[in-house]
Write a protein that holds these residues in place. Sequence first.
Motif, mmCIF file in Angstrom:
data_model
loop_
_atom_site.group_PDB
_atom_site.id
_atom_site.type_symbol
_atom_site.label_atom_id
_atom_site.label_comp_id
_atom_site.label_asym_id
_atom_site.label_seq_id
_atom_site.Cartn_x
_atom_site.Cartn_y
_atom_site.Cartn_z
ATOM 1 N N THR A 201 -0.180 7.894 30.217
ATOM 2 C CA THR A 201 -0.637 9.285 30.242
ATOM 3 C C THR A 201 -2.028 9.437 29.630
ATOM 4 O O THR A 201 -2.768 10.333 30.030
ATOM 5 C CB THR A 201 0.352 10.217 29.515
ATOM 6 N N PHE B 268 2.946 19.624 26.167
ATOM 7 C CA PHE B 268 3.861 19.337 27.262
ATOM 8 C C PHE B 268 3.951 17.848 27.581
ATOM 9 O O PHE B 268 4.632 17.460 28.508
ATOM 10 C CB PHE B 268 3.462 20.126 28.524
ATOM 11 N N GLY B 269 3.231 17.022 26.847
ATOM 12 C CA GLY B 269 3.317 15.584 27.062
ATOM 13 C C GLY B 269 4.608 15.033 26.477
ATOM 14 O O GLY B 269 5.206 15.640 25.589
ATOM 15 N N TRP B 270 5.038 13.912 26.960
ATOM 16 C CA TRP B 270 6.250 13.292 26.468
ATOM 17 C C TRP B 270 6.182 11.792 26.738
ATOM 18 O O TRP B 270 5.379 11.334 27.533
ATOM 19 C CB TRP B 270 7.495 13.912 27.103
ATOM 20 N N LYS B 271 7.017 11.044 26.065
ATOM 21 C CA LYS B 271 7.095 9.595 26.227
ATOM 22 C C LYS B 271 8.562 9.210 26.293
ATOM 23 O O LYS B 271 9.418 9.915 25.787
ATOM 24 C CB LYS B 271 6.441 8.894 25.038
ATOM 25 N N GLY B 272 8.822 8.064 26.914
ATOM 26 C CA GLY B 272 10.190 7.586 26.952
ATOM 27 C C GLY B 272 10.490 6.805 28.207
ATOM 28 O O GLY B 272 9.615 6.575 29.044
ATOM 29 N N GLN C 99 17.769 10.976 32.615
ATOM 30 C CA GLN C 99 18.031 10.156 31.429
ATOM 31 C C GLN C 99 19.500 10.329 31.084
ATOM 32 O O GLN C 99 19.983 11.469 30.974
ATOM 33 C CB GLN C 99 17.141 10.607 30.272
ATOM 34 N N THR D 241 16.133 15.537 33.646
ATOM 35 C CA THR D 241 15.262 15.865 32.510
ATOM 36 C C THR D 241 14.430 17.116 32.760
ATOM 37 O O THR D 241 13.774 17.588 31.847
ATOM 38 C CB THR D 241 14.278 14.712 32.229
ATOM 39 N N TYR E 35 11.824 16.933 34.472
ATOM 40 C CA TYR E 35 10.503 16.375 34.774
ATOM 41 C C TYR E 35 10.547 15.653 36.110
ATOM 42 O O TYR E 35 11.575 15.114 36.520
ATOM 43 C CB TYR E 35 10.035 15.431 33.669
ATOM 44 N N GLY F 124 4.391 19.003 31.999
ATOM 45 C CA GLY F 124 5.141 17.793 31.667
ATOM 46 C C GLY F 124 5.404 16.874 32.831
ATOM 47 O O GLY F 124 5.714 15.704 32.648
#
Length: 175
Positions: free
Chosen positions: A44, A70-74, A125, A130, A132, A150
């Motif tokens: 990202t 609004f960013g995310w990781k995983g 997930q 999610t 997303y 996101g």
Amino acid sequence: MQSNSAGSYYPDQVSKNRIAPFRYRRQRVDYETKQKPGTIIIDTRKHYLYYVLGEGRAIRYGVGVGRDGFGWKGTVSVGRKAEWPAWVPPPEMIARERKRGRILPARMEGGPRNPLGARALYLYQGGRDTIYRIHGTSEPWTIGLNVSSGCIRLLNRDVIDLYNRTKVGARVIVL
């Protein structure tokens, strides 16, 4: 364009005349990873999505990613796929946009003006959606920027290519 210090935008703040730099065009690249072929890795910070081919190679796509907050990781997986998907904005987005003076529809059928574009990969997930997506965009001038709520957005021609390569169940790693 107005933005905060992190370079985060609402899509309507980006000039429709903007053309994403050449580096965001789809291309095969050297990419060393221990992930198996078919895995999707999203960087990202650099605005790239890699589809792992194996043997040190990947297909790299330019993407638009989540703006500040609004960013995310995983690690998630592709739970399902859809061609010309309908878009149903979550209630939080409807309320947020209403405060900005924009009225969003409760549902928008698929088509060229739909925010999800030509294809969508739904990210799950633990067997649950999610909310997303990896999807196309009706706003190609936003590729390479932090603009979404996101989701990961690609040019429509790129999301069609990725959609055709990706299997339901594919691993997706967001860095």
